[in-house]
Design a protein around this motif. Structure first.
Motif, PDB file in Angstrom:
ATOM      1  N   SER A 188       0.803  -1.228   0.000  1.00  0.00           N
ATOM      2  CA  SER A 188       0.000   0.000   0.000  1.00  0.00           C
ATOM      3  C   SER A 188       0.832   1.272   0.000  1.00  0.00           C
ATOM      4  O   SER A 188       0.456   2.261  -0.645  1.00  0.00           O
ATOM      5  CB  SER A 188      -0.942   0.010   1.217  1.00  0.00           C
ATOM      6  OG  SER A 188      -1.898  -1.009   1.132  1.00  0.00           O
ATOM      7  N   SER A 189       1.928   1.312   0.724  1.00  0.00           N
ATOM      8  CA  SER A 189       2.652   2.576   0.922  1.00  0.00           C
ATOM      9  C   SER A 189       3.110   3.192  -0.392  1.00  0.00           C
ATOM     10  O   SER A 189       2.929   4.391  -0.627  1.00  0.00           O
ATOM     11  CB  SER A 189       3.852   2.343   1.839  1.00  0.00           C
ATOM     12  OG  SER A 189       3.428   1.957   3.129  1.00  0.00           O
ATOM     13  N   VAL A 190       3.721   2.390  -1.249  1.00  0.00           N
ATOM     14  CA  VAL A 190       4.207   2.938  -2.514  1.00  0.00           C
ATOM     15  C   VAL A 190       3.045   3.399  -3.378  1.00  0.00           C
ATOM     16  O   VAL A 190       3.146   4.403  -4.100  1.00  0.00           O
ATOM     17  CB  VAL A 190       5.086   1.895  -3.248  1.00  0.00           C
ATOM     18  CG1 VAL A 190       4.278   0.674  -3.665  1.00  0.00           C
ATOM     19  CG2 VAL A 190       5.792   2.519  -4.439  1.00  0.00           C
ATOM     20  N   ARG A 191       1.898   2.746  -3.284  1.00  0.00           N
ATOM     21  CA  ARG A 191       0.731   3.156  -4.060  1.00  0.00           C
ATOM     22  C   ARG A 191       0.091   4.414  -3.489  1.00  0.00           C
ATOM     23  O   ARG A 191      -0.434   5.247  -4.231  1.00  0.00           O
ATOM     24  CB  ARG A 191      -0.278   2.008  -4.131  1.00  0.00           C
ATOM     25  CG  ARG A 191       0.207   0.880  -5.042  1.00  0.00           C
ATOM     26  CD  ARG A 191      -0.689  -0.339  -4.987  1.00  0.00           C
ATOM     27  NE  ARG A 191      -0.303  -1.308  -6.003  1.00  0.00           N
ATOM     28  CZ  ARG A 191       0.681  -2.197  -5.866  1.00  0.00           C
ATOM     29  NH1 ARG A 191       1.378  -2.221  -4.733  1.00  0.00           N
ATOM     30  NH2 ARG A 191       0.978  -3.032  -6.833  1.00  0.00           N
ATOM     31  N   ASP A 192       0.127   4.569  -2.171  1.00  0.00           N
ATOM     32  CA  ASP A 192      -0.385   5.802  -1.574  1.00  0.00           C
ATOM     33  C   ASP A 192       0.428   6.996  -2.055  1.00  0.00           C
ATOM     34  O   ASP A 192      -0.127   8.059  -2.363  1.00  0.00           O
ATOM     35  CB  ASP A 192      -0.330   5.714  -0.048  1.00  0.00           C
ATOM     36  CG  ASP A 192      -1.405   4.807   0.526  1.00  0.00           C
ATOM     37  OD1 ASP A 192      -2.452   4.641  -0.124  1.00  0.00           O
ATOM     38  OD2 ASP A 192      -1.184   4.244   1.616  1.00  0.00           O
ATOM     39  N   VAL A 193       1.743   6.832  -2.115  1.00  0.00           N
ATOM     40  CA  VAL A 193       2.590   7.914  -2.618  1.00  0.00           C
ATOM     41  C   VAL A 193       2.311   8.163  -4.093  1.00  0.00           C
ATOM     42  O   VAL A 193       2.210   9.303  -4.540  1.00  0.00           O
ATOM     43  CB  VAL A 193       4.083   7.584  -2.380  1.00  0.00           C
ATOM     44  CG1 VAL A 193       4.986   8.591  -3.092  1.00  0.00           C
ATOM     45  CG2 VAL A 193       4.385   7.577  -0.887  1.00  0.00           C
ATOM     46  N   ASP A 194       2.167   7.101  -4.871  1.00  0.00           N
ATOM     47  CA  ASP A 194       1.904   7.227  -6.300  1.00  0.00           C
ATOM     48  C   ASP A 194       0.588   7.948  -6.557  1.00  0.00           C
ATOM     49  O   ASP A 194       0.475   8.764  -7.476  1.00  0.00           O
ATOM     50  CB  ASP A 194       1.871   5.823  -6.927  1.00  0.00           C
ATOM     51  CG  ASP A 194       1.770   5.853  -8.434  1.00  0.00           C
ATOM     52  OD1 ASP A 194       2.432   6.703  -9.060  1.00  0.00           O
ATOM     53  OD2 ASP A 194       1.034   5.014  -8.998  1.00  0.00           O
ATOM     54  N   LEU A 195      -0.405   7.673  -5.731  1.00  0.00           N
ATOM     55  CA  LEU A 195      -1.745   8.185  -5.980  1.00  0.00           C
ATOM     56  C   LEU A 195      -1.958   9.585  -5.433  1.00  0.00           C
ATOM     57  O   LEU A 195      -2.524  10.444  -6.113  1.00  0.00           O
ATOM     58  CB  LEU A 195      -2.777   7.239  -5.358  1.00  0.00           C
ATOM     59  CG  LEU A 195      -4.240   7.449  -5.729  1.00  0.00           C
ATOM     60  CD1 LEU A 195      -4.454   7.056  -7.180  1.00  0.00           C
ATOM     61  CD2 LEU A 195      -5.140   6.627  -4.811  1.00  0.00           C
ATOM     62  N   ALA A 196      -1.504   9.824  -4.223  1.00  0.00           N
ATOM     63  CA  ALA A 196      -1.985  11.003  -3.507  1.00  0.00           C
ATOM     64  C   ALA A 196      -0.917  11.983  -3.058  1.00  0.00           C
ATOM     65  O   ALA A 196      -1.259  13.077  -2.616  1.00  0.00           O
ATOM     66  CB  ALA A 196      -2.783  10.554  -2.275  1.00  0.00           C
ATOM     67  N   ALA A 197       0.351  11.601  -3.134  1.00  0.00           N
ATOM     68  CA  ALA A 197       1.369  12.464  -2.533  1.00  0.00           C
ATOM     69  C   ALA A 197       1.570  13.738  -3.355  1.00  0.00           C
ATOM     70  O   ALA A 197       1.459  13.733  -4.579  1.00  0.00           O
ATOM     71  CB  ALA A 197       2.680  11.709  -2.414  1.00  0.00           C
ATOM     72  N   PRO A 198       1.874  14.852  -2.688  1.00  0.00           N
ATOM     73  CA  PRO A 198       2.034  16.133  -3.379  1.00  0.00           C
ATOM     74  C   PRO A 198       3.403  16.254  -4.045  1.00  0.00           C
ATOM     75  O   PRO A 198       4.313  15.464  -3.800  1.00  0.00           O
ATOM     76  CB  PRO A 198       1.910  17.135  -2.227  1.00  0.00           C
ATOM     77  CG  PRO A 198       2.493  16.400  -1.043  1.00  0.00           C
ATOM     78  CD  PRO A 198       2.070  14.964  -1.232  1.00  0.00           C
ATOM     79  N   ARG A 199       3.528  17.262  -4.896  1.00  0.00           N
ATOM     80  CA  ARG A 199       4.850  17.593  -5.431  1.00  0.00           C
ATOM     81  C   ARG A 199       5.735  18.083  -4.295  1.00  0.00           C
ATOM     82  O   ARG A 199       5.268  18.622  -3.307  1.00  0.00           O
ATOM     83  CB  ARG A 199       4.733  18.711  -6.476  1.00  0.00           C
ATOM     84  CG  ARG A 199       3.968  18.330  -7.740  1.00  0.00           C
ATOM     85  CD  ARG A 199       4.054  19.475  -8.725  1.00  0.00           C
ATOM     86  NE  ARG A 199       3.243  19.284  -9.903  1.00  0.00           N
ATOM     87  CZ  ARG A 199       3.634  18.628 -10.984  1.00  0.00           C
ATOM     88  NH1 ARG A 199       4.840  18.084 -11.002  1.00  0.00           N
ATOM     89  NH2 ARG A 199       2.835  18.508 -12.029  1.00  0.00           N
ATOM     90  N   ARG A 200       7.042  17.909  -4.471  1.00  0.00           N
ATOM     91  CA  ARG A 200       7.949  18.412  -3.447  1.00  0.00           C
ATOM     92  C   ARG A 200       9.315  18.686  -4.057  1.00  0.00           C
ATOM     93  O   ARG A 200       9.562  18.397  -5.237  1.00  0.00           O
ATOM     94  CB  ARG A 200       8.038  17.436  -2.286  1.00  0.00           C
ATOM     95  CG  ARG A 200       8.622  16.091  -2.612  1.00  0.00           C
ATOM     96  CD  ARG A 200       9.447  15.580  -1.448  1.00  0.00           C
ATOM     97  NE  ARG A 200      10.547  16.486  -1.175  1.00  0.00           N
ATOM     98  CZ  ARG A 200      10.928  16.856   0.045  1.00  0.00           C
ATOM     99  NH1 ARG A 200      10.287  16.430   1.103  1.00  0.00           N
ATOM    100  NH2 ARG A 200      11.966  17.647   0.216  1.00  0.00           N
ATOM    101  N   GLU A 201      10.198  19.239  -3.220  1.00  0.00           N
ATOM    102  CA  GLU A 201      11.524  19.620  -3.696  1.00  0.00           C
ATOM    103  C   GLU A 201      12.471  18.429  -3.639  1.00  0.00           C
ATOM    104  O   GLU A 201      12.052  17.292  -3.546  1.00  0.00           O
ATOM    105  CB  GLU A 201      12.038  20.810  -2.875  1.00  0.00           C
ATOM    106  CG  GLU A 201      11.215  22.069  -3.064  1.00  0.00           C
ATOM    107  CD  GLU A 201      11.055  22.457  -4.523  1.00  0.00           C
ATOM    108  OE1 GLU A 201      12.092  22.494  -5.230  1.00  0.00           O
ATOM    109  OE2 GLU A 201       9.929  22.688  -4.974  1.00  0.00           O
TER     110      GLU A 201
END
Length: 581
Positions: free
Chosen positions: A411-424
């Motif tokens: 789940s963790s990698v998919r949560d980042v793929d789906l919902a995580a914001p842009r960042r530096e």
């Protein structure tokens, strides 16, 4: 010097000469000569030795040490099941294209098949998953033996790094038959100097398996094609890539031609040129029907998103791939395969690209604008806390610039793929070769021990528990500076998002797929002398991430598994609403 000590000394010395800087040792009697040789090399400041008691975790630790450095790390075991426990890491290294060197101790060949203790047939144990394998004995003193041993070490590093023939980096297996005595003795010196150079060519006196041939290009497709007159709607999708610089190369190559880029989260950030929240953009059928590409070029290993998989199977879309690994070549939807060298072609160069920049005004811009609209729609309100998406959002928001983030499978990698914001500035890493949940803690530990940047990991509770022995770092060993965020939904949360998690299948879900454990992670961490904090709020998580990693720290965030399916559905609904005219 007895034969086993001589062989171990020469092999270790040659590996160090060839650039190896990290070795992971599991204790054992048969492997004692290798242990003593590694300790001597460490004492001389030539190598760093990491001692672990669990072979499976040790294999993944070595994989983590090599994953970003691209320098083979050595893992050493005794004979028997100890070697078999390395198989998961070897498979991940094979599919993930990570240089890994397995050095397994064995009893002499005449004891195989006799019922001798801890003896099985170790040569060939990893089958086609290794780039090269060799079975070598420690005979009585014979002139020329040292040169042959050095050739074995040199060949092993060449094959592991992809420097032998047309191959690519990956695991190799050196199986070493060692006879008693297995500890250093006061015998007469070896009859020839141990620093004699090896021939560097084919290894004499050893039984070896030929390196696996390079995969053939898909039948009927040329290696590099001129597509300058082909459809202008080209979309590039970037997955997991083995080399640290390949993500940036792929994005520069695509954007220089005006092609929109979707990308899985692994690789470098920031990534302003990448369409934000690509899986959610692809999830809206009406928007995709209007903006569908004529051609998709897949770069790297795509494993995360069902919408991406559906895009590759979409009728009328030509699918091409960059890379020659078997998992690219063998995909049935791939109609042409190109070498990674195309990523360095200039825009006006010959071959794959020609003048094939996007020729349809506004199409590529529409993809970028769609991603931006989805990003705006998801920004306010933020994902509901506590949830996997909310934890991923907080982690991506709170990590310091220049950090390395390892993502556990599931789940963790998919949560980042789906919902995580842009960042530096950030580097995101995962084990996507086979995407197993095993070894993730140890792989993250390896990244921390091998790297200079602050290192963090995000994973679920089952992934964490599956490799809890990765926390076993003895008091004599260097401890990693690693902060692990564990999203604890007490079981297999990813299955709530798949078909078994459909409401009408709930009667059997908990026992067969949810698999709650009730494990006390705080007590587990205490038993391993690992710092543990239970996180209740987003602010607490951000505060924990703001502290530079110092030793092993676990930040546990309890979440409700039952809410996953509805929360993901709401994300898709918000994205679809943002894409409507």
């Amino acid at each position: 010097m007895n034969p086993s000590t001589a062989l171990a000394t020469v092999l270790v010395d040659e590996l160090v000469r060839r650039g190896v800087r990290h070795a992971v040792l599991c204790p054992g009697s048969r492997s004692a000569p290798l242990a003593y040789a590694l300790r001597e090399a460490e004492r001389a400041g030539r190598i760093e030795l990491h001692v672990r008691v669990d072979e499976r975790s040790a294999g993944f630790l070595a994989l983590g040490l090599a994953k970003l450095t691209r320098v083979p790390a050595v893992v050493v075991t005794t004979s028997g099941t100890a070697v078999a426990n390395l198989h998961p890491a070897v498979l991940e290294a094979h599919h993930g294209v990570v240089p890994l060197l397995v050095l397994s101790a064995d009893r002499p060949v005449e004891l195989r098949g006799t019922g001798a203790n801890q003896t099985t047939v170790q040569p060939g144990l990893f089958a086609d998953a290794v780039r090269w394998s060799v079975d070598v004995a420690a005979p009585q003193p014979v002139a020329g033996e040292v040169a042959r041993w050095r050739a074995i070490g040199a060949d092993a590093v060449r094959h592991a790094t992809g420097g032998a023939g047309p191959g690519e980096p990956g695991p190799v297996h050196v199986n070493v038959q060692l006879r008693e005595p297995l500890v250093p003795t006061d015998d007469a010196p070896w009859l020839e100097p141990l620093d004699v150079g090896g021939p560097g060519g084919p290894t004499e006196g050893a039984t070896e398996a030929a390196p696996a041939p390079a995969p053939a290009v898909a039948a009927g497709a040329p290696a590099v094609r001129d597509v300058s007159r082909e459809p202008a709607r080209t979309l590039v999708v970037v997955g997991d890539l083995p080399e640290p610089d390949q993500f940036d190369r792929a994005v520069r190559w695509a954007t220089a031609r005006g092609w929109p880029v979707l990308a899985e989260p692994c690789g470098t950030h920031p990534r302003g040129a990448v369409v934000a929240h690509g899986p959610l953009v692809l999830s809206d059928p009406s928007w995709l029907d209007e903006h569908a590409p004529d051609r998709v070029i897949a770069v790297g290993r795509l494993t995360l998103s069902r919408p991406v998989a559906a895009l590759l199977r979409r009728p009328g879309v030509r699918v091409e791939a960059v890379g020659t690994h078997a998992w690219i070549v063998s995909r049935p939807e791939v109609q042409a395969v190109h070498p990674t060298s195309v990523l360095d072609l200039p825009v006006d160069g010959e071959g794959l690209d020609g003048d094939a920049v996007s020729g349809e005004d506004g199409w590529a811009e529409a993809w970028a604008a769609a991603g931006d609209r989805v990003a705006d729609a998801l920004r306010e309100p933020a994902p509901l806390w506590p949830s996997g998406a909310a934890v991923a959002d907080a982690v991506l928001t709170g990590l310091p610039e220049g950090a390395t983030l390892f993502l556990g499978s599931s789940s963790s990698v998919r949560d980042v793929d789906l919902a995580a914001p842009r960042r530096e500035a950030l580097r995101v890493v995962a084990s996507r070769g086979l995407a197993g949940i095993d070894g993730c803690v140890s792989t993250a530990v390896g990244l921390a021990l091998a790297g200079a940047s602050p290192t963090y990991a995000l994973m679920g509770d089952l992934t964490f528990l599956h490799d809890s022995n990765g926390l076993l770092v003895g008091p004599l060993e260097r401890r990693p500076d690693l902060t692990v965020v564990v999203t604890n939904d007490d079981g297999g949360g990813i299955f709530t998002l798949l078909e078994p998690g459909e409401p009408d299948r709930s009667a059997e879900f908990e026992r067969l797929f949810g698999t709650p454990t009730g494990a006390d992670l705080a007590a587990l961490c205490a038993a391993h002398h690992v710092t543990h904090h239970t996180i209740a709020t987003r602010a607490e998580l951000l505060a924990g991430l703001a502290k530079a990693p110092s030793g092993l720290t676990v930040l546990e965030v309890p979440v409700d598994r039952a809410a996953h399916r509805d929360q993901h559905a709401r994300l898709r609904e918000r994205a679809a609403a943002a894409l409507r005219p």
